[in-house]
Motif scaffolding. Structure first.
Motif, mmCIF file in Angstrom:
data_model
loop_
_atom_site.group_PDB
_atom_site.id
_atom_site.type_symbol
_atom_site.label_atom_id
_atom_site.label_comp_id
_atom_site.label_asym_id
_atom_site.label_seq_id
_atom_site.Cartn_x
_atom_site.Cartn_y
_atom_site.Cartn_z
ATOM 1 N N VAL A 30 0.863 -1.176 0.000
ATOM 2 C CA VAL A 30 0.000 0.000 0.000
ATOM 3 C C VAL A 30 0.902 1.229 0.000
ATOM 4 C CG1 VAL A 30 -1.778 1.285 1.229
ATOM 5 C CG2 VAL A 30 -1.794 -1.224 1.292
ATOM 6 N N VAL A 31 0.816 2.005 -1.064
ATOM 7 C CA VAL A 31 1.594 3.242 -1.187
ATOM 8 C C VAL A 31 0.689 4.409 -0.787
ATOM 9 C CG1 VAL A 31 2.913 4.727 -2.738
ATOM 10 C CG2 VAL A 31 2.925 2.241 -3.081
ATOM 11 N N TRP A 32 1.157 5.242 0.122
ATOM 12 C CA TRP A 32 0.355 6.402 0.540
ATOM 13 C C TRP A 32 1.083 7.696 0.200
ATOM 14 C CZ3 TRP A 32 3.174 9.140 4.096
ATOM 15 C CH2 TRP A 32 4.075 8.434 4.907
ATOM 16 N N THR A 33 0.305 8.688 -0.217
ATOM 17 C CA THR A 33 0.875 9.978 -0.611
ATOM 18 C C THR A 33 0.022 11.104 -0.047
ATOM 19 O OG1 THR A 33 1.697 9.029 -2.684
ATOM 20 C CG2 THR A 33 1.561 11.424 -2.562
ATOM 21 N N LEU A 34 0.679 12.122 0.499
ATOM 22 C CA LEU A 34 -0.041 13.277 1.002
ATOM 23 C C LEU A 34 0.742 14.550 0.727
ATOM 24 C CD1 LEU A 34 0.770 14.109 4.500
ATOM 25 C CD2 LEU A 34 0.976 11.688 4.038
ATOM 26 N N ASP A 35 0.058 15.668 0.809
ATOM 27 C CA ASP A 35 0.689 16.959 0.527
ATOM 28 C C ASP A 35 1.620 17.364 1.671
ATOM 29 O OD1 ASP A 35 0.718 19.725 -0.876
ATOM 30 O OD2 ASP A 35 0.163 20.178 1.203
ATOM 31 N N VAL A 43 6.043 0.395 8.486
ATOM 32 C CA VAL A 43 5.983 1.507 7.552
ATOM 33 C C VAL A 43 7.393 1.907 7.096
ATOM 34 C CG1 VAL A 43 5.988 3.248 9.403
ATOM 35 C CG2 VAL A 43 5.024 3.808 7.161
ATOM 36 N N VAL A 44 7.507 2.275 5.833
ATOM 37 C CA VAL A 44 8.788 2.669 5.251
ATOM 38 C C VAL A 44 8.629 4.030 4.578
ATOM 39 C CG1 VAL A 44 10.542 2.113 3.529
ATOM 40 C CG2 VAL A 44 9.494 0.280 4.853
ATOM 41 N N THR A 45 9.578 4.939 4.813
ATOM 42 C CA THR A 45 9.616 6.217 4.103
ATOM 43 C C THR A 45 11.043 6.457 3.617
ATOM 44 O OG1 THR A 45 10.242 7.703 5.920
ATOM 45 C CG2 THR A 45 7.906 7.090 5.763
ATOM 46 N N GLU A 85 -1.451 -21.036 -9.034
ATOM 47 C CA GLU A 85 -2.176 -19.964 -9.707
ATOM 48 C C GLU A 85 -2.042 -18.656 -8.941
ATOM 49 O OE1 GLU A 85 -6.790 -18.687 -10.408
ATOM 50 O OE2 GLU A 85 -6.337 -20.829 -10.540
ATOM 51 N N ALA A 86 -1.702 -17.604 -9.660
ATOM 52 C CA ALA A 86 -1.563 -16.286 -9.057
ATOM 53 C C ALA A 86 -2.430 -15.280 -9.799
ATOM 54 C CB ALA A 86 -0.109 -15.836 -9.081
ATOM 55 N N LEU A 87 -2.898 -14.264 -9.091
ATOM 56 C CA LEU A 87 -3.620 -13.179 -9.737
ATOM 57 C C LEU A 87 -3.347 -11.891 -8.998
ATOM 58 C CD1 LEU A 87 -7.388 -13.190 -8.821
ATOM 59 C CD2 LEU A 87 -5.839 -14.839 -7.840
ATOM 60 N N GLY A 88 -3.510 -10.783 -9.705
ATOM 61 C CA GLY A 88 -3.184 -9.511 -9.104
ATOM 62 C C GLY A 88 -4.139 -8.399 -9.505
ATOM 63 N N PHE A 89 -4.219 -7.391 -8.634
ATOM 64 C CA PHE A 89 -5.094 -6.243 -8.849
ATOM 65 C C PHE A 89 -4.349 -4.974 -8.481
ATOM 66 C CE2 PHE A 89 -7.696 -9.884 -7.804
ATOM 67 C CZ PHE A 89 -8.746 -9.825 -8.714
ATOM 68 N N SER A 90 -4.716 -3.879 -9.130
ATOM 69 C CA SER A 90 -4.262 -2.550 -8.732
ATOM 70 C C SER A 90 -5.474 -1.789 -8.219
ATOM 71 C CB SER A 90 -3.652 -1.804 -9.922
ATOM 72 O OG SER A 90 -2.459 -2.418 -10.351
ATOM 73 N N GLY A 91 -5.270 -0.975 -7.194
ATOM 74 C CA GLY A 91 -6.392 -0.248 -6.617
ATOM 75 C C GLY A 91 -6.005 1.152 -6.190
ATOM 76 N N THR A 92 -6.997 2.023 -6.102
ATOM 77 C CA THR A 92 -6.792 3.380 -5.617
ATOM 78 C C THR A 92 -7.901 3.731 -4.629
ATOM 79 O OG1 THR A 92 -8.052 4.324 -7.463
ATOM 80 C CG2 THR A 92 -5.660 4.149 -7.731
ATOM 81 N N GLY A 93 -7.623 4.691 -3.793
ATOM 82 C CA GLY A 93 -8.609 5.176 -2.839
ATOM 83 C C GLY A 93 -8.038 6.363 -2.096
ATOM 84 N N SER A 94 -8.781 6.910 -1.169
ATOM 85 C CA SER A 94 -8.283 8.016 -0.354
ATOM 86 C C SER A 94 -8.975 7.997 1.001
ATOM 87 C CB SER A 94 -8.500 9.361 -1.053
ATOM 88 O OG SER A 94 -9.876 9.643 -1.186
ATOM 89 N N ASP A 115 -3.831 9.882 -0.341
ATOM 90 C CA ASP A 115 -4.139 9.061 -1.519
ATOM 91 C C ASP A 115 -3.472 7.704 -1.382
ATOM 92 O OD1 ASP A 115 -5.634 11.056 -2.810
ATOM 93 O OD2 ASP A 115 -3.807 11.984 -3.603
ATOM 94 N N LEU A 116 -4.199 6.660 -1.735
ATOM 95 C CA LEU A 116 -3.702 5.286 -1.611
ATOM 96 C C LEU A 116 -3.567 4.656 -2.987
ATOM 97 C CD1 LEU A 116 -6.045 4.088 1.279
ATOM 98 C CD2 LEU A 116 -3.735 5.037 1.495
ATOM 99 N N GLN A 117 -2.431 4.019 -3.219
ATOM 100 C CA GLN A 117 -2.219 3.209 -4.414
ATOM 101 C C GLN A 117 -1.889 1.799 -3.933
ATOM 102 O OE1 GLN A 117 -2.368 3.892 -7.842
ATOM 103 N NE2 GLN A 117 -2.036 1.689 -8.098
ATOM 104 N N ILE A 118 -2.715 0.842 -4.316
ATOM 105 C CA ILE A 118 -2.578 -0.523 -3.799
ATOM 106 C C ILE A 118 -2.209 -1.467 -4.931
ATOM 107 C CG2 ILE A 118 -3.796 -2.419 -2.626
ATOM 108 C CD1 ILE A 118 -5.759 -0.013 -1.706
ATOM 109 N N GLU A 119 -1.184 -2.247 -4.713
ATOM 110 C CA GLU A 119 -0.804 -3.304 -5.656
ATOM 111 C C GLU A 119 -0.894 -4.620 -4.886
ATOM 112 O OE1 GLU A 119 -0.615 -2.420 -8.601
ATOM 113 O OE2 GLU A 119 -0.173 -0.290 -8.440
ATOM 114 N N ALA A 120 -1.818 -5.488 -5.295
ATOM 115 C CA ALA A 120 -2.100 -6.694 -4.522
ATOM 116 C C ALA A 120 -1.926 -7.930 -5.383
ATOM 117 C CB ALA A 120 -3.514 -6.649 -3.965
#
Length: 213
Positions: free
Chosen positions: A48-53, A92-94, A172-181, A201-206
């Motif tokens: 989960v990647v998070w971004t803020l001002d 958490v990593v920054t 078997e593997a599957l993946g999704f990309s997601g966004t949210g806030s 803002d959230l960018q999710i790679e699952a």
């Protein structure tokens, strides 16, 4: 003659390696590759990647990794899908060790910590409703963060699926990309507002692996 023999062996070896090499990645954006069932999150490839001002000057980004959890998915009834994932806030990593330390700094003088504090509880997202349109979905669920639970909506897009080669563990593997806030103040994390943005803002790679058996 020995040189000719050595060259011939080298060519044969190169041909054998080329024959064993995969012609492309095992996954593709083809939903027919999904058999359905119980899938478990791949902690090494889910984040989960998070971004803020930051003070109106630049965005700032951090990452939560080592995500665990499960996905139930039936390609014949995708709207019945459910997801339940746990996010270890303590990992958490920054880009700044000083900021990472501040996010996990214990409270001073018996007060509340500025952010997560020492040894924070894991965050958890549990879906309550999934609406699917073609290869995209709107996922509504409850996010528990910093001991507070709020409804959150994510927009997800199917990324790909396929059978992994045996040398990568198979299966078997599957993946999704997601966004949210979210608003961090909703979760008791209002330190620094408005100098540091409230909206996150959230960018999710699952990535998920089908559970054997």
């Amino acid at each position: 003659m020995r040189i000719v023999h050595a060259v011939a062996l080298a060519l044969l070896s190169t041909t054998a390696v080329a024959a064993q090499a995969p012609s492309g990645p095992p996954g593709s954006p083809d939903v027919s590759a999904i058999s359905g069932g119980h899938y478990e999150a791949d902690p090494a490839h889910t984040l989960v990647v998070w971004t803020l001002d930051h003070m109106g000057i630049s965005p700032y980004t951090g990452i939560f990794g080592d995500v665990t959890g499960m996905l139930m998915f039936d390609p014949k009834n995708p709207s019945a899908a459910s997801v339940d994932v746990t996010i270890p806030v303590s990992k958490v990593v920054t880009a700044s060790q000083g900021l990472t330390d501040h996010l996990l700094r214990p409270a001073k003088d018996g007060g509340d910590p500025d952010f997560f504090g020492a040894n924070p509880a894991d965050a958890r997202f549990v879906s309550t409703d999934v609406k699917v349109e073609r290869q995209s979905a709107t996922i509504t669920g409850n996010l528990t963060l910093n001991g507070i639970t709020k409804p959150v909506t994510l927009n997800a897009r199917f990324y790909g699926a396929g059978q992994l080669p045996e040398q990568m563990g198979g299966g078997e593997a599957l993946g999704f990309s997601g966004t949210g806030s979210i608003k961090r103040s909703d979760f008791g994390l209002g330190y620094g507002i408005p100098m540091v943005g409230d909206n996150v803002d959230l960018q999710i790679e699952a990535a998920f692996m089908k559970k054997a058996g």
